[in-house]
Design an enzyme around this catalytic site. Structure first.
Site, short mmCIF file in Angstrom:
data_model
loop_
_atom_site.label_atom_id
_atom_site.label_comp_id
_atom_site.label_asym_id
_atom_site.label_seq_id
_atom_site.Cartn_x
_atom_site.Cartn_y
_atom_site.Cartn_z
N GLU A 198 0.81 -1.23 0.00
CA GLU A 198 0.00 0.00 0.00
C GLU A 198 0.84 1.27 0.00
OE1 GLU A 198 -2.77 -0.41 3.23
OE2 GLU A 198 -3.89 -2.02 2.23
N GLU A 282 -5.97 -8.17 -0.79
CA GLU A 282 -6.28 -7.95 0.62
C GLU A 282 -7.71 -7.46 0.73
OE1 GLU A 282 -3.47 -5.90 3.18
OE2 GLU A 282 -5.14 -5.05 4.35
#
Length: 807
Positions: A198, A282
């Site tokens: 991320e 995710e």
């Protein structure tokens, strides 16, 4: 021989027969065989579904979860047997529980990555140690149960020496390849490798990573990019084909929306048309029970809407104490290794409805997957076929349906015409008996069969066998008894001491310095790491029971360099994004002899309660520190001499811990926690973890129907609750905490005790309090923290507004 599980559920089938208008012989035939040969016209038209083995579709990669990001598996390795193996079986063993097919693990970086910090295999340049941490153990345990499970590695943070703080450097490529070498030394093959979780992407870095993997013996490791939000990697590949050639999988996070209901899960046209494998790499971040409906939708809809062939839930489980963020997320919770207590959530059984009926390498059938009746609200279904195009499975979810639906199936395209085995889970039920239930088999007639599906369910229909539901049960919850101590001599170098959970930095066992023999705990991080969180907390690690109240924590300490060490007491809730982010008291002592007693909270508001100077600790020498917490009196001692005290009542109970300044290496030995006076009993305050305010009867009323709220803790009788042996929470001696309804939003009150199930409560190891009748959590509405905020029933979600501490 017919087992009980193989017998038809005659009550279900009789109801099904009546719902279709079948009577007499037709209903009896249905009840006895589970088959429909005679098919009178139903009251409303059935939804027609064709399962066509000739349909095109993408290859399925698996459903699984993430261990890491971070620290969420920490306590599992400390569980006793047989509970540790039982939990692992529920997670990974085929035909037993969640049966995960793919697992991503964190490549530890000595820094907090959500629920804790995981140790690096290379704290400093060139010093590789392949035995640190527990992820190697987790992967080995998963592989032992399912040799076909696919393994993925991904970094969240990293030690600060890498690229002088720049992750996108050749240092990090060398670092990741060293980690792959560690995996090999443990007999593990890593199938996929990512970049930086991320935190965007550097296209040249990914190309360089591919080149390095190919040249250093890891050509078979496939690269996932970029484990971020959205599908920008597919767009970048159009502009930079060399980047596209380096990457095997485009992985995106929370494709249905972050912590959403997962009703709509698109990818992008560029991603779908790229020809690359697409993953929902995710998802989740939801309570192990409350997140089950979203999980049921997302596993199906990721493929239907966006052609994603893998679904990774965050995380695998919550093996953390209840004061830690996200303490109930995953498919199970395991917060008490000292008692062996654990709980398997509804999410595990939702996951099992796909994993126990498919395998990586199966193929989706696009024309046999979609929405029931073309309407998202009715639910979704996906069909997959095995290699060889013979066996097949169909997974159906009806999370948002308002009524039962009749489905009429036709099977074609070379698929098996054999018996179908049927399993179901009532996701709306909190009764484990309603989860992963073997139903009556169905025998198609001339390639056709019918099924009535109920709202709020997941169903799996399959021609395969081998499915099952584990029968292991958890022991009862229990407190970690005091006194407690550890001299750390029983551990191997590089390991983590029992129950000691890092939240920033890395505290691991090593040989003692300063002329002392045996093993000690050392803070290993020598510089600020490459952080994943926005806050830059200093190294700290915690241990113990969040309900410990009055005690002395003491430890020998040795500073290896100038700076300070800290003992932590009454540690409670923390916020991983804060610079100093823990509700706790600290005794801080520096090498020059300056000392202070401090209080801190999750917003980083630090108060110095007392301070002064004692003899200098210096470096390389052992000293004993002690912090005594007895009611509101806090006392500090150095080398057996009391140096000062303070009075404060902000924190009444919590864990102990060690802490240092940023980059300060120090050692700790001979930890002891000695109880003082009485520990939490059946009567006392109930404090909200998020608000630090008490469960309070409004206006000190004793009238039936008086509402309950949160308020500043003041010791009043309207804030003193007794947990009885009959699962009641009483106040004033004769009034019970009472829920006048069973729906989310019902405000709780007090009422004369009457023995009703609406007055019974479970006090759980994760800090939640759930209604026995409703199965819902005691919740501070709107996540409020102000005096007078209402307390009500709500679906359990793991929030700090649903966690309580008794004192």
């Amino acid at each position: 021989m017919t087992t009980r599980a193989d017998r038809p559920d005659h009550r279900l089938l009789r109801r099904r027969g009546r719902s279709r208008g079948w009577t007499g012989a037709a209903a009896l035939l249905l009840a006895l065989t589970g088959s429909v040969v005679v098919s009178p016209a139903p009251a409303q038209a059935a939804t027609a579904i064709t399962i066509n083995g000739s349909s095109g579709g993408r290859v399925f990669d698996g459903v699984g979860a993430i261990s890491g990001g971070g620290g969420n598996s920490r306590l599992l390795i400390d569980y006793p047997e047989p509970q540790r193996s039982d939990i692992l079986d529920y997670l990974f063993k085929p035909g037993y529980g969640a049966a995960m097919q793919i697992m991503k693990v964190e490549i530890g970086g000595d820094t907090n990555s959500t629920s804790g910090a995981e140790p690096s295999h290379q704290h400093s340049r060139g010093a590789v140690d392949c035995n640190r941490g527990y992820e190697w153990w987790m992967m080995a345990q998963a592989k032992a149960r399912n040799p076909d499970i696919k393994l993925v590695g991904l970094a969240w943070g990293a030690p600060g020496w890498i690229g002088n703080g720049n992750f996108w450097s050749n240092d990090s490529i060398d670092y990741l390849i060293a980690w792959l070498g560690c995996a090999t030394s443990h007999g593990l093959t890593i199938d996929y490798l990512g970049g930086w979780n991320e935190r965007g992407r550097d296209l040249n870095w990914y190309k360089n990573l591919r080149t390095a993997l190919n040249s250093r013996g890891y050509a078979g490791v496939r690269i996932v990019a970029s484990d971020d939000f959205g599908w920008g990697s597919a767009d970048d590949a159009l502009r930079d084909p060399a980047f596209g050639a380096a990457v095997s999988v485009y992985g995106s996070h929370y494709v249905c929306g972050y912590r959403s209901a997962q009703t709509n899960c698109p990818s992008s046209a560029n991603a779908v048309n790229s020809g690359k494998t697409l993953w929902a790499s995710e998802n989740g971040s939801d309570d192990y029970n409350g997140g089950a409906p979203a999980l049921a939708r997302g596993i199906n809809r990721d493929y239907i809407d966006g052609r994603m062939t893998a679904y990774l839930n965050w995380p695998v489980l919550a093996a953390v104490t209840p004061n830690v963020p996200w303490s109930t997320t995953g498919v199970a919770v395991a917060p008490q290794p000292w008692s062996g207590y654990y709980s398997i959530g509804r999410s595990a059984w939702v996951m099992a409805h796909t994993t126990q009926f498919t395998a990586p390498g199966w193929r989706y059938l696009d024309s046999s997957s979609g929405y029931l009746g073309g309407n998202r609200n009715n639910g979704s279904y996906v069909s997959l076929t095995s290699p060889g195009n013979r066996d097949y499975s169909t997974i159906i979810e009806t999370m948002d349906a308002g009524s039962a639906q009749d489905l009429q199936f036709s099977v074609t395209g070379g698929l098996s015409a054999g018996t179908l085995h049927v399993f179901s889970t009532n996701v709306r039920s909190s009764n484990p008996a309603d989860h992963f239930v073997r139903r009556a088999d169905i025998t198609p007639s001339n390639g056709s069969f019918s099924l009535t599906v109920q709202p709020g369910y997941v169903y799996s229909l399959t021609t395969t066998t081998g499915q099952g539901k584990g029968a292991a049960t958890s022991p009862a919850q229990g407190a970690l008894a005091l006194p407690y101590g550890d001299d750390f001599d029983a551990y191997q170098t590089g390991r983590e001491a029992k129950y000691l959970s890092d939240h920033q930095g890395s505290f691991e066992v090593t040989g003692c310095a300063g002329g002392r023999t045996g093993q000690c705990v050392r803070q290993m991080s020598e510089q600020a790491p490459i952080f994943w969180t926005s806050g830059h907390a200093e190294p700290f690690t915690l241990l113990g029971d969040v309900n410990w109240r009055n005690y002395t924590v003491s430890s020998d300490v040795l500073l290896e360099k100038s700076g300070y060490v800290q003992l932590v007491g009454r540690a409670g809730n923390y916020n991983h994004d804060g610079p100093q982010n823990l509700n706790a008291y600290y005794l801080r002592v520096a090498d020059n002899g300056s000392w202070s007693i401090r209080s801190n909270d999750t917003s980083g508001n630090q108060r110095t309660l007392a301070g002064g100077t004692t003899a200098a600790l210096g470096t390389g020498r052992w000293h004993k520190l002690a912090l005594t917490l007895n009611g509101a009196t806090l006392t500090a001692a150095v080398d057996g001499v009391t140096v000062g005290s303070a009075t404060d009542s902000a924190w009444v109970a919590g864990q102990v811990g060690y802490a240092t300044g940023q980059g300060v290496t120090a050692q700790f030995d001979n930890l002891t926690i000695t109880p003082l006076g009485t520990q939490p009993g059946p009567t006392g305050e109930i404090r909200g973890a998020g608000s630090n305010r008490c469960l309070d009867v409004n206006a000190q009323s004793q009238a039936d129907g008086a509402v309950v709220q949160i308020w500043d803790c003041n010791g009043g009788t309207n804030q003193r609750w007794t947990a009885t042996s009959t699962s009641q929470l009483t106040v004033y001696g004769n009034k019970c905490l009472d829920a006048p309804g069973t729906t989310a939003g019902t405000r709780v009150q007090i009422y004369t005790c009457n023995g009703g199930a609406n007055q019974q409560w479970r006090i759980n190891a994760d800090g939640t309090i759930t209604g026995v009748q409703s199965g819902l959590c005691l919740d501070v509405t709107g996540q409020g923290t102000a005096n007078g905020t209402a307390v009500a029933l709500w679906s359990c979600n793991g929030g700090s507004n649903q966690r309580w501490t008794r004192s």
